[in-house]
Design a protein around this motif. Structure first.
Motif, PDB file in Angstrom:
ATOM      1  N   THR A   1       0.781  -1.061  -0.019  1.00 42.54           N
ATOM      2  CA  THR A   1      -0.156  -0.102   0.074  1.00 42.54           C
ATOM      3  C   THR A   1       0.863   1.259   0.089  1.00 42.54           C
ATOM      4  OG1 THR A   1      -1.742  -1.153   1.205  1.00 42.54           O
ATOM      5  CG2 THR A   1      -1.713   1.163   1.145  1.00 42.54           C
ATOM      6  N   TYR A   2       1.970   1.107   0.765  1.00 41.78           N
ATOM      7  CA  TYR A   2       2.795   2.475   1.036  1.00 41.78           C
ATOM      8  C   TYR A   2       3.618   2.627  -0.191  1.00 41.78           C
ATOM      9  CZ  TYR A   2       0.808   1.974   5.936  1.00 41.78           C
ATOM     10  OH  TYR A   2       0.133   1.685   6.837  1.00 41.78           O
ATOM     11  N   LEU A   3       4.292   1.489  -0.724  1.00 43.14           N
ATOM     12  CA  LEU A   3       5.279   1.489  -1.768  1.00 43.14           C
ATOM     13  C   LEU A   3       4.224   2.069  -3.217  1.00 43.14           C
ATOM     14  CD1 LEU A   3       6.887  -1.918  -1.380  1.00 43.14           C
ATOM     15  CD2 LEU A   3       8.069   0.085  -1.507  1.00 43.14           C
ATOM     16  N   ASN A   4       2.986   1.762  -3.241  1.00 43.35           N
ATOM     17  CA  ASN A   4       2.218   1.978  -4.473  1.00 43.35           C
ATOM     18  C   ASN A   4       1.792   3.564  -4.094  1.00 43.35           C
ATOM     19  OD1 ASN A   4       0.628   1.532  -6.604  1.00 43.35           O
ATOM     20  ND2 ASN A   4      -1.413   1.867  -5.178  1.00 43.35           N
ATOM     21  N   ALA A   5       1.586   3.844  -2.969  1.00 41.26           N
ATOM     22  CA  ALA A   5       1.360   5.448  -2.646  1.00 41.26           C
ATOM     23  C   ALA A   5       2.368   6.493  -3.337  1.00 41.26           C
ATOM     24  CB  ALA A   5       1.092   5.565  -1.201  1.00 41.26           C
ATOM     25  N   TYR A   6       3.755   5.880  -3.036  1.00 38.76           N
ATOM     26  CA  TYR A   6       4.830   6.810  -3.257  1.00 38.76           C
ATOM     27  C   TYR A   6       5.104   6.693  -4.779  1.00 38.76           C
ATOM     28  CZ  TYR A   6       9.244   9.134  -1.867  1.00 38.76           C
ATOM     29  OH  TYR A   6       9.934  10.124  -1.632  1.00 38.76           O
TER      30      TYR A   6
ATOM     31  N   GLU B   1       4.493  -0.780 -24.507  1.00 44.71           N
ATOM     32  CA  GLU B   1       3.996  -2.643 -24.539  1.00 44.71           C
ATOM     33  C   GLU B   1       3.827  -2.864 -23.039  1.00 44.71           C
ATOM     34  OE1 GLU B   1       5.857  -6.655 -26.312  1.00 44.71           O
ATOM     35  OE2 GLU B   1       6.771  -4.643 -26.693  1.00 44.71           O
ATOM     36  N   THR B   2       4.766  -2.464 -22.319  1.00 47.55           N
ATOM     37  CA  THR B   2       4.583  -2.857 -20.782  1.00 47.55           C
ATOM     38  C   THR B   2       3.255  -2.116 -20.239  1.00 47.55           C
ATOM     39  OG1 THR B   2       7.116  -2.824 -20.527  1.00 47.55           O
ATOM     40  CG2 THR B   2       5.466  -2.735 -18.518  1.00 47.55           C
ATOM     41  N   ALA B   3       2.963  -0.917 -20.511  1.00 48.57           N
ATOM     42  CA  ALA B   3       1.771  -0.329 -19.976  1.00 48.57           C
ATOM     43  C   ALA B   3       0.628  -1.022 -20.594  1.00 48.57           C
ATOM     44  CB  ALA B   3       1.856   1.249 -20.688  1.00 48.57           C
ATOM     45  N   ALA B   4       0.507  -1.529 -21.612  1.00 51.37           N
ATOM     46  CA  ALA B   4      -0.624  -2.115 -22.325  1.00 51.37           C
ATOM     47  C   ALA B   4      -0.886  -3.519 -21.636  1.00 51.37           C
ATOM     48  CB  ALA B   4      -0.390  -2.328 -23.913  1.00 51.37           C
ATOM     49  N   ASN B   5       0.172  -4.134 -21.481  1.00 51.39           N
ATOM     50  CA  ASN B   5       0.131  -5.660 -21.015  1.00 51.39           C
ATOM     51  C   ASN B   5      -0.116  -5.451 -19.455  1.00 51.39           C
ATOM     52  OD1 ASN B   5       0.888  -6.785 -23.402  1.00 51.39           O
ATOM     53  ND2 ASN B   5       3.076  -6.697 -22.678  1.00 51.39           N
ATOM     54  N   VAL B   6       0.346  -4.601 -18.672  1.00 51.48           N
ATOM     55  CA  VAL B   6       0.057  -4.478 -17.393  1.00 51.48           C
ATOM     56  C   VAL B   6      -1.490  -3.776 -17.150  1.00 51.48           C
ATOM     57  CG1 VAL B   6       0.713  -3.035 -15.273  1.00 51.48           C
ATOM     58  CG2 VAL B   6       2.376  -4.288 -16.524  1.00 51.48           C
ATOM     59  N   LEU B   7      -1.657  -2.839 -17.997  1.00 50.41           N
ATOM     60  CA  LEU B   7      -3.106  -2.165 -17.784  1.00 50.41           C
ATOM     61  C   LEU B   7      -4.091  -3.095 -18.197  1.00 50.41           C
ATOM     62  CD1 LEU B   7      -2.177   1.472 -18.951  1.00 50.41           C
ATOM     63  CD2 LEU B   7      -2.973   0.555 -16.384  1.00 50.41           C
ATOM     64  N   GLU B   8      -3.944  -3.868 -19.165  1.00 50.48           N
ATOM     65  CA  GLU B   8      -4.894  -5.104 -19.695  1.00 50.48           C
ATOM     66  C   GLU B   8      -5.200  -5.993 -18.360  1.00 50.48           C
ATOM     67  OE1 GLU B   8      -6.032  -8.053 -23.161  1.00 50.48           O
ATOM     68  OE2 GLU B   8      -3.688  -7.352 -22.899  1.00 50.48           O
TER      69      GLU B   8
ATOM     70  N   SER C   1      -4.887  -1.733  -8.250  1.00 48.95           N
ATOM     71  CA  SER C   1      -4.390  -0.327  -8.172  1.00 48.95           C
ATOM     72  C   SER C   1      -2.656  -0.096  -8.395  1.00 48.95           C
ATOM     73  CB  SER C   1      -5.023   0.026  -6.809  1.00 48.95           C
ATOM     74  OG  SER C   1      -4.281  -0.660  -5.680  1.00 48.95           O
ATOM     75  N   ILE C   2      -2.144  -1.391  -8.066  1.00 48.23           N
ATOM     76  CA  ILE C   2      -0.740  -1.495  -8.290  1.00 48.23           C
ATOM     77  C   ILE C   2      -0.315  -1.561  -9.541  1.00 48.23           C
ATOM     78  CG2 ILE C   2       1.421  -2.375  -7.547  1.00 48.23           C
ATOM     79  CD1 ILE C   2       0.068  -3.269  -4.808  1.00 48.23           C
ATOM     80  N   LEU C   3      -1.011  -2.444 -10.342  1.00 51.42           N
ATOM     81  CA  LEU C   3      -0.585  -2.771 -11.712  1.00 51.42           C
ATOM     82  C   LEU C   3      -1.120  -1.573 -12.372  1.00 51.42           C
ATOM     83  CD1 LEU C   3      -2.464  -6.289 -11.950  1.00 51.42           C
ATOM     84  CD2 LEU C   3      -0.164  -5.838 -12.302  1.00 51.42           C
ATOM     85  N   ASP C   4      -2.286  -0.651 -12.089  1.00 48.47           N
ATOM     86  CA  ASP C   4      -2.530   0.636 -12.665  1.00 48.47           C
ATOM     87  C   ASP C   4      -1.447   1.607 -12.699  1.00 48.47           C
ATOM     88  OD1 ASP C   4      -4.029   2.607 -14.043  1.00 48.47           O
ATOM     89  OD2 ASP C   4      -4.650   3.137 -11.695  1.00 48.47           O
ATOM     90  N   THR C   5      -0.910   1.752 -11.295  1.00 49.85           N
ATOM     91  CA  THR C   5       0.318   2.550 -11.281  1.00 49.85           C
ATOM     92  C   THR C   5       1.463   2.222 -12.180  1.00 49.85           C
ATOM     93  OG1 THR C   5      -0.614   2.853  -8.759  1.00 49.85           O
ATOM     94  CG2 THR C   5       1.713   3.402  -9.450  1.00 49.85           C
ATOM     95  N   LEU C   6       1.788   1.011 -12.179  1.00 51.76           N
ATOM     96  CA  LEU C   6       3.011   0.601 -13.136  1.00 51.76           C
ATOM     97  C   LEU C   6       2.665   0.706 -14.474  1.00 51.76           C
ATOM     98  CD1 LEU C   6       5.631  -0.663 -13.264  1.00 51.76           C
ATOM     99  CD2 LEU C   6       4.643  -3.017 -13.286  1.00 51.76           C
ATOM    100  N   GLY C   7       1.443   0.484 -14.799  1.00 46.50           N
ATOM    101  CA  GLY C   7       1.109   0.653 -16.373  1.00 46.50           C
ATOM    102  C   GLY C   7       1.102   2.348 -16.509  1.00 46.50           C
ATOM    103  N   TYR C   8       0.767   3.128 -15.596  1.00 49.60           N
ATOM    104  CA  TYR C   8       0.653   4.596 -15.787  1.00 49.60           C
ATOM    105  C   TYR C   8       1.933   4.939 -15.698  1.00 49.60           C
ATOM    106  CZ  TYR C   8      -0.163   9.555 -14.608  1.00 49.60           C
ATOM    107  OH  TYR C   8      -0.513  10.693 -14.576  1.00 49.60           O
ATOM    108  N   ILE C   9       3.089   4.503 -15.092  1.00 49.67           N
ATOM    109  CA  ILE C   9       4.408   5.022 -15.181  1.00 49.67           C
ATOM    110  C   ILE C   9       5.020   4.597 -16.313  1.00 49.67           C
ATOM    111  CG2 ILE C   9       6.839   4.695 -14.097  1.00 49.67           C
ATOM    112  CD1 ILE C   9       5.050   4.180 -11.419  1.00 49.67           C
TER     113      ILE C   9
ATOM    114  N   GLY D   1      -9.583   1.136 -17.793  1.00 46.67           N
ATOM    115  CA  GLY D   1      -9.818   0.873 -19.080  1.00 46.67           C
ATOM    116  C   GLY D   1      -9.325   1.968 -19.874  1.00 46.67           C
ATOM    117  N   VAL D   2      -9.533   3.123 -19.577  1.00 47.08           N
ATOM    118  CA  VAL D   2      -9.166   4.286 -20.722  1.00 47.08           C
ATOM    119  C   VAL D   2      -7.612   4.409 -20.625  1.00 47.08           C
ATOM    120  CG1 VAL D   2      -9.284   6.875 -20.594  1.00 47.08           C
ATOM    121  CG2 VAL D   2     -11.046   5.629 -20.087  1.00 47.08           C
ATOM    122  N   ARG D   3      -6.967   4.259 -19.575  1.00 49.63           N
ATOM    123  CA  ARG D   3      -5.350   4.076 -19.692  1.00 49.63           C
ATOM    124  C   ARG D   3      -5.097   3.117 -20.491  1.00 49.63           C
ATOM    125  NH1 ARG D   3      -4.319   5.462 -13.673  1.00 49.63           N
ATOM    126  NH2 ARG D   3      -4.396   7.591 -13.545  1.00 49.63           N
TER     127      ARG D   3
END
Length: 570
Positions: free
Chosen positions: A452-457, A503-510, A487-495, A522-524
């Motif tokens: 939780t705290y790692l994801n927040a940072y 490519e990484t963003a699409a795989n992780v966000l999917e 939520s953590i997958l979303d953060t990694l995909g966003y970064i 879904g929009v990301r």
């Protein structure tokens, strides 16, 4: 450091106290006569010395010395307390060889001691010494044919099919294999192997010999339930309840099953009959209260739950559900009064419900004053109460006061991560950039592996679009501990998207979208697919989003990405 030292000190005191108990036990079991039997006196003093060495060794984590001393003590001593302490130490350290030695010597010294035999059977099974286990079970049943052997298997039933088969073969070869208690053990192992029909046949054999044993009756019911045969289970329960009208456990088991299969009216009717026979049966009163609430029979619920106000076991639960009952009746002041009485494991949820009532009544100021008094009455819940007050202040639009309150709370409880995280959630990632950075760093110093705290940072740095490599490291580290958290997958995909790693963003966000079905994720995901240039997949994702979230304005932006392609075609 002070807390850690205090904890070790407390453990040491506990262990030294055990030593004094053992010394007292040895003093009573090895009398020193005044006639000058020096040998006995010396042996007694040696035993005291050996037990103290063992306990001091445990305190200093010198386990081999402690186990050696206790094993020698248990073999030489006649004290049951010493033997049990030695066995407990061996089992706590998972040294089955030492435990087996101690239990074996105990049985050799006292072959008719049933507790010793139970220990030996239990440890033999844990150590996979099945032949010894079977011999010991035979011995127990010779001494007491009605012994309840289920506790021997508790927590030690073999986990692998091979080990279960070994134990089954051993039990089948036992000369007591037709003993109903042995049959119950066999049935339990067969059930573990998924052989439910065979297990049912075995338990029926046991029931023919001992039809009145509660454990046998309930095991058959559980096997029928495991087979998914609801009708057969209900018939067995009904038959057993009629036959064993004075068996409260069987009656309650039937009632619990009726509730489970969604027959609350019949369950309540049976509860009412049961309570005529046993008006003070606390479990029945509690189940009757909850069932009455579900059936909206609120007056009945109150009658049953009020009877539990002074129960040692159900008092807090009774107050909590009396409050729920009053809320359902729209008697909010009564509900508040009951919620105030709740303590124990239901304390936090009861106070949250109480705050919700203050909110419904537009009396959040009263809620704040109440929580301030609660911090005086329940200092052990101070962290939760500060957070609850901060939430109220935020809801009232007074974010500045909420942050000020959390500052006060953190000064009083400087290493409480939940308070610090509550502050993080209130800080603005742009206006409070420096303070937020310091606060997140402190959080990770306290709990460096909290997802939780790692994801927040990570998410904060992503929002600020800075130190993205560091942010990605935090997100990847968080996923090691919570790999399926959207939520953590979303953060990694966003970064990854911000780093142009589409490519990484699409795989992780999917993956994140499949788990959560969140529109924002879904929009990301769609944007990442678009940036990869996979227009067919982008169109499919967009259509899915439109079906799940029709007319959402966020999708207009995605639609606009198709316009150049449409214009080109026209």
């Amino acid at each position: 450091m002070r807390q850690i030292n205090g904890r070790h000190y407390g453990m040491t005191i506990k262990q030294y106290s055990t030593t004094f108990l053992l010394v007292g036990s040895m003093a009573s079991s090895v009398p020193v006569r005044a006639s000058g039997e020096i040998y006995h006196a010396t042996a007694h003093l040696d035993a005291i010395k050996q037990s103290m060495i063992a306990e001091f060794s445990l305190a200093s984590h010198d386990i081999p010395t402690a186990l050696h001393n206790y094993t020698v003590l248990a073999i030489k001593s006649n004290s049951t307390v010493v033997r049990q302490r030695a066995l407990n130490v061996a089992l706590e350290q998972n040294d089955l060889k030492a435990a087996l030695d101690i239990a074996t010597h105990w049985v050799v010294q006292e072959p008719e001691d049933v507790p010793a035999l139970f220990y030996l059977a239990h440890i033999s099974l844990r150590a996979h010494e099945y032949q010894l286990a079977a011999q010991t079970l035979d011995k127990i049943l010779t001494i007491d044919p009605n012994a309840d052997l289920e506790q021997i298997l508790a927590g030690i039933a073999p986990e692998t099919p091979t080990d279960r088969e070994d134990l089954l073969r051993t039990l089948h070869s036992s000369k007591e294999k037709h003993n109903p208690s042995i049959l119950v053990l066999i049935a339990g192992l067969e059930a573990q192997n998924g052989e439910l029909e065979q297990a049912l046949s075995t338990i029926n054999r046991a029931l023919r010999k001992r039809p009145d044993v509660t454990g046998f009756i309930l095991m058959k019911a559980n096997l029928l339930i495991a087979q998914g045969d609801e009708e057969a289970a209900l018939k067995w329960f009904a038959k057993s309840s009629r036959k064993h009208k004075k068996n409260q456990d069987v009656q309650l088991a039937e009632i619990r099953y009726l509730i489970k299969v969604n027959q609350p009216e019949q369950a309540l009717s049976k509860l009412e009959n049961l309570l005529k026979k046993w008006p003070n049966a606390e479990e029945a009163l509690f189940i009757a209260g909850l069932t009455s609430i579900d059936l909206k029979e609120y007056d009945k619920a109150e009658q049953y739950l009020v009877a539990l106000r002074y129960s040692n076991q159900y008092q807090n639960e009774a107050y909590y559900y009396l409050a729920i009952n009053a809320e359902r009746k729209q008697h909010f002041e009564t509900a508040k009064a009951y919620y105030r009485l709740v303590d124990g494991s239901l304390y936090t949820v009861s106070r949250r419900n109480l705050i919700t009532i203050f909110d419904k009544q537009n009396k959040l100021e009263d809620g704040l004053r109440f929580l301030t008094q609660e911090r005086v009455n329940y200092p052990q819940h101070a962290s939760f109460l500060y957070q609850a007050q901060a939430e109220i202040l935020k809801k009232m639009g007074n974010k500045k006061a909420a942050l000020s309150l959390l500052d006060e709370a953190i000064k009083n409880l400087p290493d409480d991560p939940e308070l610090i995280y509550a502050q993080v959630l209130l800080l603005d990632p742009f206006q409070d950039k420096v303070l937020l950075d310091q606060t997140l760093k402190k959080l990770l110093q306290i709990e460096p592996n909290s997802p939780t705290y790692l994801n927040a940072y990570a998410y904060t740095l992503a929002l600020q679009n800075r130190r993205l490599d560091e942010a990605r490291g935090y997100a990847e580290h968080a996923l090691e501990y919570a790999p399926e958290q959207a939520s953590i997958l979303d953060t990694l995909g966003y970064i990854a998207f911000l780093q142009n790693d589409y490519e990484t963003a699409a795989n992780v966000l999917e993956k994140a979208y499949q788990i959560s079905n969140s529109l924002n994720i879904g929009v990301r995901f769609a944007k990442a697919v678009f940036m990869l240039g996979d227009m067919e997949k982008f169109t499919n994702v967009l259509q899915q989003l439109k079906q799940k979230h029709p007319n959402d304005p966020q999708l207009d932006q995605l639609d606009s990405l198709l316009l150049p392609a449409k214009s080109h075609k026209s």
